[in-house]
Design a protein around this motif. Structure first.
Motif, PDB file in Angstrom:
ATOM      1  N   GLU A  44      15.968  25.696 -17.252  1.00  0.00           N
ATOM      2  CA  GLU A  44      17.292  26.286 -17.342  1.00  0.00           C
ATOM      3  C   GLU A  44      17.898  26.553 -15.962  1.00  0.00           C
ATOM      4  O   GLU A  44      17.192  26.709 -14.964  1.00  0.00           O
ATOM      5  CB  GLU A  44      17.233  27.586 -18.146  1.00  0.00           C
ATOM      6  N   ASN A  74      21.337  22.822 -14.426  1.00  0.00           N
ATOM      7  CA  ASN A  74      21.069  21.847 -15.479  1.00  0.00           C
ATOM      8  C   ASN A  74      22.422  21.479 -16.086  1.00  0.00           C
ATOM      9  O   ASN A  74      23.031  22.259 -16.806  1.00  0.00           O
ATOM     10  CB  ASN A  74      20.140  22.436 -16.537  1.00  0.00           C
ATOM     11  N   SER A  76      23.387  19.624 -18.404  1.00  0.00           N
ATOM     12  CA  SER A  76      23.530  19.534 -19.852  1.00  0.00           C
ATOM     13  C   SER A  76      23.950  20.872 -20.466  1.00  0.00           C
ATOM     14  O   SER A  76      24.370  20.915 -21.630  1.00  0.00           O
ATOM     15  CB  SER A  76      22.216  19.058 -20.486  1.00  0.00           C
ATOM     16  N   GLU A  77      23.859  21.961 -19.706  1.00  0.00           N
ATOM     17  CA  GLU A  77      24.262  23.276 -20.207  1.00  0.00           C
ATOM     18  C   GLU A  77      25.757  23.530 -20.046  1.00  0.00           C
ATOM     19  O   GLU A  77      26.266  24.537 -20.531  1.00  0.00           O
ATOM     20  CB  GLU A  77      23.485  24.365 -19.465  1.00  0.00           C
ATOM     21  N   ARG A  79      29.607  22.788 -20.757  1.00  0.00           N
ATOM     22  CA  ARG A  79      30.593  22.128 -21.619  1.00  0.00           C
ATOM     23  C   ARG A  79      31.653  21.548 -20.701  1.00  0.00           C
ATOM     24  O   ARG A  79      32.491  22.271 -20.172  1.00  0.00           O
ATOM     25  CB  ARG A  79      31.212  23.123 -22.607  1.00  0.00           C
ATOM     26  N   GLN A  80      31.621  20.238 -20.519  1.00  0.00           N
ATOM     27  CA  GLN A  80      32.376  19.602 -19.458  1.00  0.00           C
ATOM     28  C   GLN A  80      33.887  19.809 -19.591  1.00  0.00           C
ATOM     29  O   GLN A  80      34.496  19.371 -20.564  1.00  0.00           O
ATOM     30  CB  GLN A  80      32.084  18.107 -19.438  1.00  0.00           C
ATOM     31  N   GLU A  87      26.875  14.572 -16.978  1.00  0.00           N
ATOM     32  CA  GLU A  87      26.695  15.130 -18.318  1.00  0.00           C
ATOM     33  C   GLU A  87      25.286  15.672 -18.512  1.00  0.00           C
ATOM     34  O   GLU A  87      25.041  16.473 -19.419  1.00  0.00           O
ATOM     35  CB  GLU A  87      27.003  14.073 -19.372  1.00  0.00           C
ATOM     36  N   SER A  88      24.356  15.238 -17.679  1.00  0.00           N
ATOM     37  CA  SER A  88      22.968  15.684 -17.790  1.00  0.00           C
ATOM     38  C   SER A  88      22.318  15.565 -16.424  1.00  0.00           C
ATOM     39  O   SER A  88      22.936  15.137 -15.446  1.00  0.00           O
ATOM     40  CB  SER A  88      22.207  14.860 -18.830  1.00  0.00           C
ATOM     41  N   ASP A 118      16.516  12.661 -14.950  1.00  0.00           N
ATOM     42  CA  ASP A 118      15.653  12.946 -16.095  1.00  0.00           C
ATOM     43  C   ASP A 118      14.757  14.127 -15.747  1.00  0.00           C
ATOM     44  O   ASP A 118      13.983  14.065 -14.799  1.00  0.00           O
ATOM     45  CB  ASP A 118      14.802  11.712 -16.419  1.00  0.00           C
TER      46      ASP A 118
END
Length: 239
Positions: A44, A74, A76-77, A79-80, A87-88, A118
């Motif tokens: 996180e 991170n 991915s957390e 909201r773009q 995005e990740s 990744d």
């Protein structure tokens, strides 16, 4: 900055409301950062603590000593609010530190970044000299207008009207994107038009952050480098 609160501030300010169209035209998306008291999981986003890095990671060093872990994001957390950010993937950031204060926050390499597309193969790096204080951070979509008159030269109103911005409930000191924000500078710290604001952070005692005597740290990235997910060449200023 919270979009609804900023809009209400503009609509109800006698100096700003006639120039709402101008202000809307210079608005930029941002990602506001706030703290959570929840326990932080390894993957996180957080400030402080120990970083999540690759297995072959070597702790960065500079001529006066080691870097310190600033925090990790991170993506991915988030909201773009824009296609600007990945995005990740995970970004770990480190800043140069030395006890004698010989390292300058405007030097090349003051902040270094490591981006991992990744996160599945990453591990926690147990750095014994790291600040054990850590805080989970969470993100919310915001918008930014310039907070300082030095960031533009085409103001159609007296920019002193912006001085009340820090009093707004939705005013956020820490955020990504938007415009840089500072306390003591009298110039635009953005390196050039090819660069953009990546991260703006204020000083925090709990993380032992003291940027320019307790001011703000601003981290910039080249626009093209961000498109290519290349975080290796960052520039900074503080004030």
């Amino acid at each position: 900055m919270n979009p609804e609160i900023l809009e209400n501030f503009i609509n109800t300010d006698e100096e700003l409301s006639p120039h709402k169209g101008y202000l809307n035209s210079i608005t930029k998306p941002s990602v506001d950062i706030s703290f959570s008291n929840d326990e932080v999981k390894d993957y996180e986003s957080r400030f402080g603590g120990n970083p999540l890095v690759s297995k072959d990671f070597v702790w960065p060093a500079h001529e006066e000593g080691e870097y310190r872990f600033l925090g990790q994001i991170n993506f991915s957390e988030i909201r773009q609010p824009t296609a600007l950010l990945p995005e990740s993937g995970l970004l770990s950031l480190f800043y140069a530190y030395d006890e004698d204060g010989e390292i300058f926050w405007g030097d090349d390499g003051y902040v270094v970044g490591y981006f991992y597309p990744d996160i599945n193969d990453l591990i926690i790096y147990e750095q014994t000299s790291a600040n054990p204080k850590t805080k989970k951070i969470v993100f919310s979509n915001g918008i930014e207008i310039p907070r300082h008159e030095d960031l533009r030269k085409d103001w159609p109103f007296d920019p002193e009207a912006l001085y009340d911005l820090p009093e707004l409930e939705g005013y956020c000191e820490d955020y990504m994107l938007g415009y840089p924000s500072f306390y003591t500078l009298a110039y635009d710290p953005t390196p050039s038009d090819e660069w953009m604001s990546l991260l703006t952070l204020t000083s925090y005692d709990e993380f032992e952050w003291c940027w320019h005597d307790g001011d703000k740290l601003m981290i910039f990235i080249e626009k093209e480098k961000l498109k290519n997910l290349d975080f290796r060449n960052l520039k900074t200023d503080a004030g």
